[in-house]
Design a protein around this motif. Structure first.
Motif, PDB file in Angstrom:
ATOM      1  N   ARG A 160      -5.272   6.533  -0.558  1.00  0.00           N
ATOM      2  CA  ARG A 160      -3.893   6.215  -0.159  1.00  0.00           C
ATOM      3  C   ARG A 160      -3.217   5.287  -1.173  1.00  0.00           C
ATOM      4  O   ARG A 160      -2.349   4.503  -0.828  1.00  0.00           O
ATOM      5  CB  ARG A 160      -3.905   5.592   1.237  1.00  0.00           C
ATOM      6  CG  ARG A 160      -4.388   6.574   2.312  1.00  0.00           C
ATOM      7  CD  ARG A 160      -4.671   5.863   3.618  1.00  0.00           C
ATOM      8  NE  ARG A 160      -5.252   6.745   4.616  1.00  0.00           N
ATOM      9  CZ  ARG A 160      -4.654   7.113   5.753  1.00  0.00           C
ATOM     10  NH1 ARG A 160      -3.462   6.653   6.053  1.00  0.00           N
ATOM     11  NH2 ARG A 160      -5.240   7.934   6.590  1.00  0.00           N
ATOM     12  N   PHE A 161      -3.671   5.382  -2.425  1.00  0.00           N
ATOM     13  CA  PHE A 161      -2.992   4.773  -3.572  1.00  0.00           C
ATOM     14  C   PHE A 161      -3.106   3.250  -3.640  1.00  0.00           C
ATOM     15  O   PHE A 161      -2.208   2.577  -4.159  1.00  0.00           O
ATOM     16  CB  PHE A 161      -1.519   5.205  -3.627  1.00  0.00           C
ATOM     17  CG  PHE A 161      -1.361   6.708  -3.637  1.00  0.00           C
ATOM     18  CD1 PHE A 161      -1.549   7.426  -4.811  1.00  0.00           C
ATOM     19  CD2 PHE A 161      -1.056   7.386  -2.468  1.00  0.00           C
ATOM     20  CE1 PHE A 161      -1.423   8.810  -4.817  1.00  0.00           C
ATOM     21  CE2 PHE A 161      -0.935   8.770  -2.463  1.00  0.00           C
ATOM     22  CZ  PHE A 161      -1.115   9.488  -3.638  1.00  0.00           C
ATOM     23  N   ALA A 162      -4.213   2.715  -3.123  1.00  0.00           N
ATOM     24  CA  ALA A 162      -4.500   1.301  -3.399  1.00  0.00           C
ATOM     25  C   ALA A 162      -4.667   1.128  -4.906  1.00  0.00           C
ATOM     26  O   ALA A 162      -5.117   2.039  -5.613  1.00  0.00           O
ATOM     27  CB  ALA A 162      -5.768   0.865  -2.677  1.00  0.00           C
ATOM     28  N   GLN A 163      -4.314  -0.045  -5.394  1.00  0.00           N
ATOM     29  CA  GLN A 163      -4.407  -0.291  -6.834  1.00  0.00           C
ATOM     30  C   GLN A 163      -5.853  -0.432  -7.296  1.00  0.00           C
ATOM     31  O   GLN A 163      -6.232   0.054  -8.354  1.00  0.00           O
ATOM     32  CB  GLN A 163      -3.620  -1.558  -7.171  1.00  0.00           C
ATOM     33  CG  GLN A 163      -3.551  -1.866  -8.652  1.00  0.00           C
ATOM     34  CD  GLN A 163      -2.716  -3.108  -8.909  1.00  0.00           C
ATOM     35  OE1 GLN A 163      -3.164  -4.232  -8.692  1.00  0.00           O
ATOM     36  NE2 GLN A 163      -1.492  -2.908  -9.348  1.00  0.00           N
ATOM     37  N   HIS A 164      -6.671  -1.117  -6.483  1.00  0.00           N
ATOM     38  CA  HIS A 164      -8.067  -1.360  -6.870  1.00  0.00           C
ATOM     39  C   HIS A 164      -8.881  -1.664  -5.617  1.00  0.00           C
ATOM     40  O   HIS A 164      -8.349  -2.222  -4.650  1.00  0.00           O
ATOM     41  CB  HIS A 164      -8.168  -2.544  -7.834  1.00  0.00           C
ATOM     42  CG  HIS A 164      -9.526  -2.693  -8.453  1.00  0.00           C
ATOM     43  ND1 HIS A 164     -10.553  -3.383  -7.832  1.00  0.00           N
ATOM     44  CD2 HIS A 164     -10.034  -2.217  -9.615  1.00  0.00           C
ATOM     45  CE1 HIS A 164     -11.636  -3.329  -8.598  1.00  0.00           C
ATOM     46  NE2 HIS A 164     -11.342  -2.636  -9.693  1.00  0.00           N
TER      47      HIS A 164
END
Length: 198
Positions: A75-79
């Motif tokens: 779901r497009f978390a950065q890291h």
């Protein structure tokens, strides 16, 4: 009378329920004490976090199967940082990260308490998942360490999952946003507020 043979332990899988890897099934080793978050509970958690995972810096303590951290990355978390004490489970998370060709995740093979005791990098997380093994009294010490070692900022979100008979104490500056009971499990989502000076 014949003794029944103990059933062989079998490996399983987790399913990513939404995002860029929606529908992907990833293998999970059958490790003692490992309780992958059920799809039902996971759907609840990520409905709660729907507006917050994108671009978030995520910590998955007691990662186990890595289900929550991997769902966040989908779901497009950065890291995402995964902390897992069991070597077999940690290796499987690493392999699943490689399978998904992710370059924004790291797996640290250590205990969550050891990891949280020092924050040498002065690093903070936007979302923290705390789903420790049941009946080991690990939740409260982790909550204390998240505060004392300054892993959180004033708007961090903390998801906790624990057995319903437990009575954990949470920091006074954590505001309860959501709560759900699912069978023997209680799920809570907190928003970390500023610490009031005395």
């Amino acid at each position: 009378m014949k003794k029944r043979k103990p059933q062989a332990r079998t490996d399983g899988h987790i399913r990513i329920i939404s995002g860029k890897f929606k529908g992907r099934k990833l293998p999970v080793k059958d490790v003692e004490g490992l309780r992958p978050t059920t799809d039902r509970v996971k759907e609840t958690v990520f409905n709660w976090l729907m507006a917050d995972t994108r671009d978030a810096n995520v910590l998955d303590c007691f990662a186990g199967s890595g289900s929550l951290g991997l769902e966040s990355l989908s779901r497009f978390a950065q890291h995402a940082t995964f902390i897992e004490l069991d070597k077999t489970a940690a290796t499987q998370i690493t392999q699943n990260i490689q399978t998904l060709a992710l370059d924004n995740a790291r797996v640290i093979h250590t205990s969550a308490l050891d990891y949280l005791r020092s924050n040498d990098e002065q690093h903070t997380f936007d979302i923290v998942y705390l789903d420790p093994p049941f009946r080991k009294d690990l939740l409260f010490p982790c909550c204390e360490l998240l505060e004392s070692a300054e892993w959180l900022h004033d708007d961090s979100l903390i998801y906790v999952e624990f057995e319903k008979e437990a009575q954990p104490n949470f920091p006074a500056n954590w505001q309860l946003l959501k709560e759900k009971k699912a069978g023997q499990v209680i799920c809570m989502l907190f928003n970390r507020g500023p610490v009031e000076s005395i």
